[in-house]
Design an enzyme around this catalytic site. Structure first.
Site, PDB file in Angstrom:
ATOM      1  N   SER A  24       0.797  -1.231   0.000  1.00 28.27           N
ATOM      2  CA  SER A  24       0.000   0.000   0.000  1.00 28.27           C
ATOM      3  C   SER A  24       0.826   1.275   0.000  1.00 28.27           C
ATOM      4  O   SER A  24       1.705   1.460   0.836  1.00 28.27           O
ATOM      5  CB  SER A  24      -0.927   0.025   1.218  1.00 28.27           C
ATOM      6  OG  SER A  24      -2.010  -0.836   1.011  1.00 28.27           O
ATOM      7  N   VAL A  38       9.153  -2.044  -1.371  1.00 26.48           N
ATOM      8  CA  VAL A  38       8.364  -1.556  -2.510  1.00 26.48           C
ATOM      9  C   VAL A  38       6.884  -1.732  -2.188  1.00 26.48           C
ATOM     10  O   VAL A  38       6.406  -2.860  -2.031  1.00 26.48           O
ATOM     11  CB  VAL A  38       8.720  -2.322  -3.796  1.00 26.48           C
ATOM     12  CG1 VAL A  38       7.917  -1.771  -4.976  1.00 26.48           C
ATOM     13  CG2 VAL A  38      10.220  -2.234  -4.084  1.00 26.48           C
ATOM     14  N   GLU A  39       6.171  -0.624  -2.080  1.00 24.46           N
ATOM     15  CA  GLU A  39       4.726  -0.642  -1.834  1.00 24.46           C
ATOM     16  C   GLU A  39       4.015  -0.482  -3.176  1.00 24.46           C
ATOM     17  O   GLU A  39       4.127   0.549  -3.836  1.00 24.46           O
ATOM     18  CB  GLU A  39       4.331   0.488  -0.882  1.00 24.46           C
ATOM     19  CG  GLU A  39       5.056   0.470   0.462  1.00 24.46           C
ATOM     20  CD  GLU A  39       4.391  -0.431   1.496  1.00 24.46           C
ATOM     21  OE1 GLU A  39       3.395  -1.110   1.133  1.00 24.46           O
ATOM     22  OE2 GLU A  39       4.848  -0.435   2.645  1.00 24.46           O
ATOM     23  N   ILE A  40       3.267  -1.508  -3.614  1.00 22.91           N
ATOM     24  CA  ILE A  40       2.921  -1.661  -5.021  1.00 22.91           C
ATOM     25  C   ILE A  40       1.661  -0.964  -5.493  1.00 22.91           C
ATOM     26  O   ILE A  40       1.471  -0.779  -6.699  1.00 22.91           O
ATOM     27  CB  ILE A  40       2.805  -3.153  -5.381  1.00 22.91           C
ATOM     28  CG1 ILE A  40       1.685  -3.819  -4.578  1.00 22.91           C
ATOM     29  CG2 ILE A  40       4.136  -3.862  -5.236  1.00 22.91           C
ATOM     30  CD1 ILE A  40       1.374  -5.248  -5.012  1.00 22.91           C
TER      31      ILE A  40
END
Length: 376
Positions: free
Chosen positions: A279, A339-341
Site C-alpha cells: 500500500s 516496494v509498496e505496489i
C-alpha cells in the site's frame, strides 16, 4: 504414440491446479510402474494433473501417464488476476523446479507457526545473488502474485533465450541470479484468503482479532507482526498489545517465519533485498547507512522509482525498526528496499482491479535489481 494398452495406466485424477505444458522434445510416457507405454512428440500439448515422486502426472489416453518434466516447458503457468493461495504457490514452485532443473533450485527455508512450508526458488545460475521476497504481511498477498508472475515470465524467457521488458534474461540471471521467497507469512495469508476455519489456532486468533473481519489481518498465526520482529534496532520499537497488526513480538526474532528468513539470508551473500509490500506506491530505503552506502542505495531506489513511478520516502531518522528490509540494511550493509505496489487499500487486501497497473510497473524490477547488483 502408445506402446502398451491403456489398461496399464493409472486412473486419471482431476487437477486441482490445471497447467498446460509443451513437449520440448520427443518424450517418453510411463505407467505407474515405470514401464514405457508411449511417447509424445516435440511441441505436443499435455495437461499436468500433479506431481508424484518427482514425475509429472499427465492425461494420456484418458488416464494417468508419468513423464520427466525436464522435457517440457510452460508458457503462462500462473494466473495472477486471482489470489494465489498458499497451496497453489507451493505447487507452482515445485513445478518450476522440475521443469527447469538446469537453472532453478528450490529450497524449503523453514515453516510457519502452523507448519506451512516457506519456500525459496532460485532462477538463474549467476554466482552473485539478490533476494526478492513478498507477503510478510498477510493481507498484502497481491505481492505473492507479483513475485510468482516474475518467476513465470523470467523462467520462460530464460528457457527460450528471449528478452523480457528489454532485458536479456539469460545473460542477466547468469550473472546475478534471483532467489524468490513468494510468501513469508503463509499462515496469515491463508487466514485472510480462506477465513478462520482454515486455521489451527482458531481460538487465539479470535481472541486477538476481536472482530469477524479477518481480511484486515497482517500478523502471523499468533498475532506477531513479522515486519516488526526483525532486528533493525528492534529494542527501540514500542511494545503494543497483541492485535491483528503492529505487535513486535515478545523478543526479537521470536517467530519461526522471521527466523527462517534470517537464517536463509545469513547462508547467502545477497547483493540486495527487494521486499514487496502493498500500500502506498512508495519506496523505503533508508536505515542510517554510511555515506557511501547511502549514495549506492539511493541510486538503486531512484532507478526503481523511474520505472515504477513510485515516490521515494526521504530519510525519517527515526531510530528503531523491526522490518526485514531495515534489518537487511544494517546486518548485510547492502540495499534493502521496501516496494509498496498499489494505492492505499485501507484495512484489507488490494483489489484485483489494480493488478494490470501493478504488474506493468513492477514486471522488470527483479531484472533491474539483478543487473544493478552485477556491477558490485
Amino acid at each position: 504414440m502408445p506402446t502398451k494398452k491403456a489398461n496399464s495406466l493409472a486412473t486419471l485424477k482431476s487437477a486441482i491446479y490445471p497447467i498446460t505444458l509443451y513437449a520440448e522434445k520427443t518424450s517418453a510416457v510411463y505407467d505407474q510402474n515405470g514401464i514405457k507405454i508411449g511417447s509424445l512428440n516435440k511441441g505436443q500439448t499435455v495437461h499436468l494433473k500433479g506431481i508424484s515422486k518427482g514425475h509429472g502426472i499427465i492425461e494420456y489416453l484418458g488416464q494417468s501417464g508419468y513423464v520427466d518434466l525436464a522435457n517440457y516447458y510452460h508458457k503462462n503457468l500462473v494466473n495472477p488476476t486471482k489470489s494465489v493461495t498458499y497451496k497453489a504457490y507451493s505447487y507452482y514452485v515445485k513445478v518450476f523446479a522440475k521443469l527447469y532443473p538446469e537453472f532453478t533450485s528450490l529450497e524449503k527455508i523453514g515453516e510457519s507457526v502452523e507448519g506451512r512450508a516457506i519456500y525459496a526458488l532460485r532462477v538463474g545460475n549467476g554466482k552473485k545473488e539478490i533476494l526478492v521476497d513478498a507477503a510478510i504481511h498477510a493481507r498484502e498477498h497481491m505481492t505473492t502474485n507479483v513475485v510468482m508472475e516474475m518467476i513465470d515470465n523470467y523462467s520462460y524467457s530464460y528457457n527460450k533465450k528471449t528478452s523480457f521488458a528489454g532485458y536479456n534474461v539469460r545473460q542477466t540471471l547468469d550473472t546475478t541470479s534471483i532467489w524468490f521467497v513468494p510468501m513469508i507469512n503463509p499462515d496469515g495469508v491463508t487466514l485472510v484468503q480462506n477465513g478462520i476455519n482454515s486455521m489451527a489456532n482458531k481460538n487465539l486468533i479470535k481472541q486477538i482479532n476481536k472482530s469477524s473481519n479477518y481480511k484486515r489481518w497482517k500478523a502471523n498465526a499468533r498475532g506477531v507482526d513479522l515486519n516488526r520482529n526483525f532486528d533493525g534496532e528492534w529494542k527501540y520499537v514500542p511494545f503494543t498489545s497483541k492485535t491483528y497488526k503492529g505487535y513486535k513480538g515478545p523478543r526479537v526474532f521470536s517467530e519461526p517465519e522471521a527466523q527462517a528468513l534470517k537464517a536463509f539470508v545469513e547462508r547467502h551473500k545477497f547483493k540486495s533485498d527487494i521486499s514487496y509490500h502493498s500500500s502506498g506506491q512508495i519506496l523505503y530505503w533508508f536505515n542510517f547507512q554510511n555515506s557511501a552506502n547511502y549514495k549506492r542505495d539511493l541510486a538503486l531506489t531512484r532507478q526503481i522509482s523511474r520505472v515504477t513511478g513510485y515516490s521515494i520516502i526521504p530519510p525519517l531518522y527515526v531510530r528503531g525498526s523491526g522490518s526485514s528490509a531495515d534489518w537487511f540494511i544494517m546486518s548485510q550493509k547492502k540495499p534493502g528496499i521496501t516496494v509498496e505496489i498499489a494505492p492505499y487499500a485501507g484495512e484489507g487486501p488490494v483489489s484485483h482491479k489494480h493488478w494490470n497497473n501493478v504488474w506493468n510497473k513492477n514486471k522488470s524490477i527483479g531484472l533491474l535489481a539483478s543487473k544493478e547488483a552485477s556491477k558490485r
